[in-house]
Design a protein around this motif. Structure first.
Motif, PDB file in Angstrom:
ATOM      1  N   ARG A 189      24.711  35.426  17.342  1.00  0.00           N
ATOM      2  CA  ARG A 189      23.478  36.183  17.101  1.00  0.00           C
ATOM      3  C   ARG A 189      22.449  35.873  18.174  1.00  0.00           C
ATOM      4  N   GLU A 190      22.333  34.594  18.511  1.00  0.00           N
ATOM      5  CA  GLU A 190      21.383  34.202  19.559  1.00  0.00           C
ATOM      6  C   GLU A 190      21.750  34.837  20.893  1.00  0.00           C
ATOM      7  N   HIS A 191      23.040  34.905  21.192  1.00  0.00           N
ATOM      8  CA  HIS A 191      23.470  35.524  22.451  1.00  0.00           C
ATOM      9  C   HIS A 191      23.108  37.002  22.479  1.00  0.00           C
ATOM     10  N   LEU A 192      23.291  37.685  21.357  1.00  0.00           N
ATOM     11  CA  LEU A 192      22.940  39.109  21.301  1.00  0.00           C
ATOM     12  C   LEU A 192      21.463  39.315  21.558  1.00  0.00           C
ATOM     13  N   ILE A 193      20.637  38.488  20.939  1.00  0.00           N
ATOM     14  CA  ILE A 193      19.182  38.610  21.154  1.00  0.00           C
ATOM     15  C   ILE A 193      18.839  38.306  22.605  1.00  0.00           C
ATOM     16  N   ARG A 194      19.506  37.308  23.181  1.00  0.00           N
ATOM     17  CA  ARG A 194      19.271  36.976  24.593  1.00  0.00           C
ATOM     18  C   ARG A 194      19.606  38.172  25.481  1.00  0.00           C
ATOM     19  N   PHE A 195      20.700  38.867  25.147  1.00  0.00           N
ATOM     20  CA  PHE A 195      21.067  40.061  25.903  1.00  0.00           C
ATOM     21  C   PHE A 195      19.969  41.119  25.809  1.00  0.00           C
ATOM     22  N   LEU A 196      19.497  41.406  24.593  1.00  0.00           N
ATOM     23  CA  LEU A 196      18.454  42.418  24.440  1.00  0.00           C
ATOM     24  C   LEU A 196      17.184  42.013  25.184  1.00  0.00           C
ATOM     25  N   GLU A 197      16.862  40.743  25.158  1.00  0.00           N
ATOM     26  CA  GLU A 197      15.654  40.268  25.851  1.00  0.00           C
ATOM     27  C   GLU A 197      15.809  40.349  27.372  1.00  0.00           C
ATOM     28  N   SER A 198      17.045  40.444  27.850  1.00  0.00           N
ATOM     29  CA  SER A 198      17.258  40.545  29.306  1.00  0.00           C
ATOM     30  C   SER A 198      17.075  41.959  29.835  1.00  0.00           C
ATOM     31  N   LEU A 199      17.026  42.930  28.918  1.00  0.00           N
ATOM     32  CA  LEU A 199      16.967  44.335  29.339  1.00  0.00           C
ATOM     33  C   LEU A 199      15.601  44.705  29.896  1.00  0.00           C
TER      34      LEU A 199
END
Length: 465
Positions: A455-465
């Motif tokens: 879940r943390e990785h997914l949020i990190r991905f969205l925050e990288s956009l």
């Protein structure tokens, strides 16, 4: 044995370290907005011109910015280019809603709502098909299609809007609890007659302005080809196009702007905002949201039209030329893992990662660009929890257009009070994910089943956009 949904089956493959057979593309470039992308990540990240915009066109961008940013005033005034505000308004400048060209936010406490407003209408009873064809909804007598909660001197605001929240808790599969805010809207002290019991309302927070010209340059045929209204491919996703009235062409056209894809072009979106939010007329939209019963014609105006064609063109050019910030942290293993999970959950089924603008787009800076906006620009059923119950043209009361995700990691850098979803109810990206229902429910269920690291990785991905 029960059959796994496609998204959960794909998720299991990702968790096992295997690639899916027909996975959506993973972004391999920081240039989310093509050659016009910009490398600025502070509070001005959304306010820059396309990087490939010529120097001569940057002057037009600056002029448009001045009319977008600066307040309009009541007539008569010495500032003749910016007078004619009202009589009924929500704000006095475009920037008043689109904070630093980014998202608006819900009001706090007794604060007057400025960058969130209520759309209004009545259920269609078949009595006025022409209005429905051209406006998309049935206006409310005495109030129109939008609640104006402010007014100029000598006029009374239509009403005030009260927003309160109740909290409910969602339990993830590992026992983590996440609190969600459930909004409740009330219209207080209506000034132009009682509101009907059948009133339909839809809260809308101002969306970010970045990349609009690029989205407009995506070919209509490409968007239509991605639609699957009957879910013929059986993936559980049935995106639909909205067909709306194009006032420039006097015909029905593809809708692509607004929370329900209710506008066909940036120009029309802008000039309807001038009319609805600030009470300013233009050649394309010569009438404001003022209804005959409200007596607006007795007030002074700023001329006919109040927004000249020249100013309208400058503002449209500005809105079509705002650049998308470059994506960050592409090489971070956690971000890469989050991107794979995004695809495995099925998020890319609506948030289409990659798009292409037309080679023959009218403006060279927008032509032939490979984009990573994470949207299909289609309508999707998002479930009862997010439904507003208010149809708009062909969009139902449960459908919303897929919002682009590019730049979403900078939303609160640009506006620290920015919220997510159509009404800003979500205080975090995780809350936004958990509100998804309808066609997105399998993806939401998959998110709930993830271990905390994923879940943390997914949020990190969205925050990288």
């Amino acid at each position: 044995m029960s059959r796994l949904s496609p998204s959960l089956a794909a998720l299991l493959l990702v968790l096992a370290g295997h690639a899916t057979a027909a996975a959506p593309p993973l972004q391999d470039t920081p240039y989310s907005g093509g050659q016009g992308s910009v490398a600025q990540f502070d509070h001005n990240a959304y306010s820059l011109p396309l990087d490939n915009l010529s120097m001569t066109k940057r002057l037009d961008f600056s002029v448009g910015n001045s009319f977008f940013r600066n307040p309009w005033v009541e007539a008569p005034a010495s500032t003749e280019a910016r007078d004619g505000l009202g009589p009924l308004i929500n704000t006095n400048s475009c920037q008043g809603c689109h904070i630093k060209d980014g998202r608006g936010h819900p009001p706090r406490g007794d604060e007057r709502a400025v960058s969130l407003f209520l759309r209004l209408s009545l259920p269609d009873d078949g009595s006025d098909p022409e209005t429905l064809r051209r406006v998309g909804v049935k206006p409310v007598p005495g109030y129109g299609t939008q609640l104006q909660n402010a007014a100029i001197t000598g006029m009374q605001a239509e009403a005030s809007m009260q927003l309160t929240y109740e909290e409910r808790t969602v339990m993830l599969d590992d026992g983590t609890e996440v609190a969600l805010r459930v909004p409740e809207y009330r219209i207080l002290e209506p000034a132009y007659g009682p509101l009907p019991d059948t009133l339909l309302t839809s809260p809308r927070v101002a969306p970010p302005m970045i990349g609009l010209g690029l989205l407009e340059a995506i070919p209509t045929a490409r968007i239509e080809a991605a639609a699957d209204p009957k879910d013929d491919d059986g993936d559980g996703i049935s995106g639909r196009v909205n067909r709306v009235w194009d006032e420039r062409r006097s015909e029905t056209a593809l809708g692509r702007f607004g929370w329900k894809a209710g506008q066909p072009s940036i120009e029309q979106q802008n000039l309807h905002a001038f009319a609805g939010d600030m009470g300013l007329t233009s050649t394309l939209v010569p009438h404001t949201d003022c209804m005959p019963e409200q007596g607006c014609e007795s007030m002074l105006d700023g001329g006919t039209p109040e927004v000249s064609d020249e100013i309208a063109d400058f503002v449209t050019f500005y809105a079509a030329s705002l650049a998308v910030p470059e994506r960050r942290h592409l090489d971070d293993p956690a971000v890469q893992a989050g991107a794979e999970t995004f695809n495995a959950l099925g998020c890319a089924g609506c948030h289409t990662p990659r798009q292409q603008t037309a080679e023959d787009a009218e403006r060279p800076a927008l032509a032939g660009q490979t984009l990573w906006p994470y949207t299909d620009l289609l309508l999707h059923d998002m479930g009862e929890a997010l439904a507003d119950g208010r149809p708009e043209f062909e969009a139902s009361g449960r459908e919303w257009r897929t919002p682009p995700l590019w730049g979403i990691g900078l939303a609160r850098v640009v506006n620290p009070r920015a919220g997510f979803l159509h009404d800003g109810r979500a205080r975090s990206l995780e809350e936004a994910i958990l509100w998804h229902g309808g066609e997105a429910e399998p993806a939401t269920d998959g998110y709930k089943a993830l271990p905390s690291t994923r879940r943390e990785h997914l949020i990190r991905f969205l925050e990288s956009l």
